[in-house]
Scaffold this motif. Structure first.
Motif, PDB file in Angstrom:
ATOM      1  N   ALA A 128      40.890  96.865 -43.012  1.00 17.18           N
ATOM      2  CA  ALA A 128      41.440  95.643 -42.421  1.00 17.18           C
ATOM      3  C   ALA A 128      42.100  94.793 -43.495  1.00 17.18           C
ATOM      4  O   ALA A 128      43.176  94.223 -43.279  1.00 17.18           O
ATOM      5  N   PHE A 129      41.486  94.721 -44.667  1.00 17.08           N
ATOM      6  CA  PHE A 129      42.087  93.971 -45.761  1.00 17.08           C
ATOM      7  C   PHE A 129      43.381  94.624 -46.218  1.00 17.08           C
ATOM      8  O   PHE A 129      44.370  93.937 -46.482  1.00 17.08           O
ATOM      9  N   LEU A 130      43.390  95.971 -46.333  1.00 18.23           N
ATOM     10  CA  LEU A 130      44.612  96.679 -46.722  1.00 18.23           C
ATOM     11  C   LEU A 130      45.729  96.425 -45.720  1.00 18.23           C
ATOM     12  O   LEU A 130      46.889  96.235 -46.111  1.00 18.23           O
ATOM     13  N   LEU A 131      45.397  96.419 -44.442  1.00 19.47           N
ATOM     14  CA  LEU A 131      46.405  96.166 -43.416  1.00 19.47           C
ATOM     15  C   LEU A 131      46.928  94.730 -43.523  1.00 19.47           C
ATOM     16  O   LEU A 131      48.137  94.497 -43.421  1.00 19.47           O
ATOM     17  N   GLY A 132      46.036  93.770 -43.772  1.00 20.63           N
ATOM     18  CA  GLY A 132      46.463  92.382 -43.977  1.00 20.63           C
ATOM     19  C   GLY A 132      47.338  92.240 -45.214  1.00 20.63           C
ATOM     20  O   GLY A 132      48.331  91.501 -45.217  1.00 20.63           O
ATOM     21  N   LEU A 133      46.993  92.960 -46.270  1.00 18.88           N
ATOM     22  CA  LEU A 133      47.787  92.945 -47.492  1.00 18.88           C
ATOM     23  C   LEU A 133      49.165  93.552 -47.249  1.00 18.88           C
ATOM     24  O   LEU A 133      50.177  93.041 -47.750  1.00 18.88           O
ATOM     25  N   ALA A 134      49.228  94.613 -46.457  1.00 18.02           N
ATOM     26  CA  ALA A 134      50.516  95.224 -46.120  1.00 18.02           C
ATOM     27  C   ALA A 134      51.397  94.242 -45.352  1.00 18.02           C
ATOM     28  O   ALA A 134      52.598  94.124 -45.624  1.00 18.02           O
ATOM     29  N   VAL A 135      50.806  93.510 -44.418  1.00 19.15           N
ATOM     30  CA  VAL A 135      51.564  92.510 -43.658  1.00 19.15           C
ATOM     31  C   VAL A 135      52.049  91.407 -44.594  1.00 19.15           C
ATOM     32  O   VAL A 135      53.198  90.947 -44.488  1.00 19.15           O
ATOM     33  N   THR A 136      51.201  90.984 -45.540  1.00 19.25           N
ATOM     34  CA  THR A 136      51.593  89.965 -46.515  1.00 19.25           C
ATOM     35  C   THR A 136      52.794  90.423 -47.327  1.00 19.25           C
ATOM     36  O   THR A 136      53.786  89.694 -47.468  1.00 19.25           O
ATOM     37  N   LEU A 137      52.722  91.640 -47.861  1.00 19.90           N
ATOM     38  CA  LEU A 137      53.813  92.159 -48.687  1.00 19.90           C
ATOM     39  C   LEU A 137      55.091  92.368 -47.879  1.00 19.90           C
ATOM     40  O   LEU A 137      56.194  92.121 -48.380  1.00 19.90           O
ATOM     41  N   LEU A 138      54.943  92.825 -46.642  1.00 18.02           N
ATOM     42  CA  LEU A 138      56.108  93.041 -45.797  1.00 18.02           C
ATOM     43  C   LEU A 138      56.802  91.722 -45.478  1.00 18.02           C
ATOM     44  O   LEU A 138      58.034  91.612 -45.567  1.00 18.02           O
ATOM     45  N   ALA A 139      56.030  90.695 -45.151  1.00 12.85           N
ATOM     46  CA  ALA A 139      56.608  89.385 -44.851  1.00 12.85           C
ATOM     47  C   ALA A 139      57.283  88.795 -46.079  1.00 12.85           C
ATOM     48  O   ALA A 139      58.415  88.300 -46.015  1.00 12.85           O
ATOM     49  N   ARG A 140      56.614  88.841 -47.224  1.00 10.53           N
ATOM     50  CA  ARG A 140      57.193  88.298 -48.454  1.00 10.53           C
ATOM     51  C   ARG A 140      58.469  89.048 -48.832  1.00 10.53           C
ATOM     52  O   ARG A 140      59.485  88.447 -49.147  1.00 10.53           O
ATOM     53  N   GLY A 141      58.394  90.371 -48.815  1.00 14.27           N
ATOM     54  CA  GLY A 141      59.560  91.172 -49.188  1.00 14.27           C
ATOM     55  C   GLY A 141      60.747  90.934 -48.272  1.00 14.27           C
ATOM     56  O   GLY A 141      61.886  90.832 -48.733  1.00 14.27           O
TER      57      GLY A 141
END
Length: 173
Positions: A128-141
């Motif tokens: 769940a944390f990895l998925l949240g981190l992926a969403v964070t990176l995708l939004a920032r990028g």
């Protein structure tokens, strides 16, 4: 994938993000900024326990909260990052104090979700944390790529070290 491997992946990604945020670096809007989030998503979704079987509704709600926090953190991080153009037309980026504040708030909110999971007797694993981190990176990028494109295309490629910049210090032998 084991919990240890997930923990190592999380630590490695966070370390890379902190190093990249603290240094000025050129942005290439043509590069694949979405690739790391996709890899993290695939790794996270390969695990079967991302949503608990016996408390699906509560577990899914906490996963949704994690994803919303990740999205908000990524959007905040993308908008608080400083962008500028060099004389040669390349777009540069660097995190600001506000970016650090966004990170601190995002981490505090994620800790709150983890505390709520513990209080409810649920187990939210690293996926769940990895998925949240992926969403964070995708939004920032995505936000940085969009903001960088507003500066217009670079007039030419960036020169190598020293290049044709007359103010660059050159070694004398």
């Amino acid at each position: 994938m084991s919990g240890l491997v997930n923990a190592l992946a999380i630590v490695a990604v966070v370390a890379v993000m902190i190093v990249r945020q603290s240094r000025a670096r050129a942005i290439d809007t043509d590069r694949r900024w979405w690739l790391l989030p996709v890899v993290l998503t695939v790794v996270a979704l390969r695990e079967p326990g991302i949503v608990e079987a016996h408390d699906r509704a509560e577990s899914a709600a906490l996963l949704a909260a994690e994803l919303i926090i990740g999205l908000a953190t990524g959007v905040g991080w993308g908008w608080t990052t400083r962008l500028w153009t060099a004389p040669d037309g390349t777009v540069w980026t660097k995190g600001t104090t506000a970016s650090i504040a966004v990170w601190v708030v995002g981490i505090a909110l994620r800790a709150g979700v983890l505390a709520l999971c513990t209080a409810l007797g649920l187990h939210q694993d690293g996926s769940a944390f990895l998925l949240g981190l992926a969403v964070t990176l995708l939004a920032r990028g995505g936000i940085l790529a969009w903001r960088a494109q507003s500066f217009g295309p670079a007039s030419r490629l960036a020169p190598a070290y020293g290049g044709d910049n007359p103010s660059a210090w050159k070694e004398r032998v």
